[in-house]
Design an enzyme around this catalytic site. Sequence first.
Site, mmCIF file in Angstrom:
data_model
loop_
_atom_site.group_PDB
_atom_site.id
_atom_site.type_symbol
_atom_site.label_atom_id
_atom_site.label_comp_id
_atom_site.label_asym_id
_atom_site.label_seq_id
_atom_site.Cartn_x
_atom_site.Cartn_y
_atom_site.Cartn_z
ATOM 1 N N TYR A 184 0.824 -1.200 0.000
ATOM 2 C CA TYR A 184 0.000 0.000 0.000
ATOM 3 C C TYR A 184 0.871 1.269 0.000
ATOM 4 C CZ TYR A 184 -2.416 4.011 1.484
ATOM 5 O OH TYR A 184 -2.864 5.301 1.522
ATOM 6 N N HIS A 240 -2.941 0.206 6.660
ATOM 7 C CA HIS A 240 -4.050 0.070 5.711
ATOM 8 C C HIS A 240 -4.785 -1.258 5.872
ATOM 9 C CE1 HIS A 240 -5.831 1.608 1.824
ATOM 10 N NE2 HIS A 240 -5.448 2.730 2.383
ATOM 11 N N ARG A 311 -9.069 9.978 12.512
ATOM 12 C CA ARG A 311 -8.682 10.349 11.149
ATOM 13 C C ARG A 311 -9.841 10.319 10.174
ATOM 14 N NH1 ARG A 311 -4.900 11.016 8.438
ATOM 15 N NH2 ARG A 311 -4.861 9.486 6.786
#
Length: 434
Positions: A184, A240, A311
Amino acid sequence: MVVEEQAGRASFVPPAWQPLGGSALRITNVRAICTAPEGIRLVVVKVETSEDGLYGLGCATFTQRPLTVVTAVEEYLKPFLIGRDPSDIEDIWHAAQLSSYWRNGPVLNNALSGVDQALWDIKGKRAGLPVYELLGGRCREAAAAYVHANGRDPQEVADNVERYIEKGFRHVRCQVEVPGYAAYGVGRKDADSNAASAFYRLALDQARWEPRRYCAIVPKLFEELRHRFGAEVELLHDVHERVPPPMAVQLAKALESYQLFFLEDLFAPEDQEYLAMVRLHSSVPLAIGELHSGPHEYVPPIVGRLTDFIRAHVSTIGGITPARKLAALAEFFGIRTAWHGPADVSPVGHAANLQLDLSTPNFGVQEMYEFSDVLQEVFPGCPEIRDGSLWPNGLPGLGIDIDEDRAAEHPYPDHALNGSWPEIRRADGTVVRP
Ligand code: GCO
Ligand code: MG
């Protein structure tokens, strides 16, 4: 108040509901503007009003499924909103959210965010004040931002970190290639190239992924980075949600000594219960939230103090109105904000993030994206990037505009690739989280 006689008893009949804003201003049109200046599909909502030239803009970008958001805005929110007083932001947010009965989710929330941010923009323009002034005023002059450094190996990542340090950045997210696998965040790019190409390249990959080798390489990356930079720079990393939970706990332990600023998405939202387990084994600061869309997802990790940074992708939770409350909730639990700010947030969304960053006492850091020339042409008023921070331009509202003629010059690329996110598969072909 109306009192009617009913079967001999007087009963109260409330009067017909009226907008509360008390102004004569009305919403006259709501449009979704689709543009892809860098090949990344963005959605921006424009709310027009009965006052000549007064309109607001909001980010509604869900890049993988943008046309669903356009439908939600134009077919459903538009008729719902026309004729309302744009002053009533809080009331409109709730009424619109409940108008679909089923609520939350990235499509409906992004559509709602487009409207919500546009209403804040309008309120700011009417007051002659930037939105951060309406949110309580500034706690800081500028928002510290983090950039992305990638590389084929730890040395190359370190070289890119160094270039960012020279440019004045003090927060850098570092991702390294895992040879043979679709790691990622790693594309063919360095600190000087265009991040959009890497974002897009990832989208086109169909490569395989195995977590074991990745988990062995990442601690080596941070060993190299701390060796080279000491405590000079804040280092971040995004897992991720690519690693099975027990292995992810081991990774968090292995990274503890490198003093990361945060480790992002160590677990998928579906595996959130593991956050309590990792807390027992590692003090590495955690960040989660870009995949959350509703309060039932983001309230428990805050109240349980299971994350250190929240986030959220502000448009995916529904805009500034819910985000400012989320920030306030986090403040009471010692948790800081780090709003999601990659290439698939429109510059309008970045401008909205900045309004929150400046006015939130428990702000942590802002993920940022370097606005290319073409983005700045389409979106005049992009926040300025200087000394590793994002700076507001002080203009009323969100301080950003869209040049619709220029936007129209950049239509969406086709959707042939099932939106724009790749299939990632284990060596045996099992599909895994992206
Ligand atoms: C990040 C993110 C993004 C997402 C992307 C999905 O932390 O910046 O993980 O890069 O993957 O926004 O569309
Ligand atoms: Mg992320």
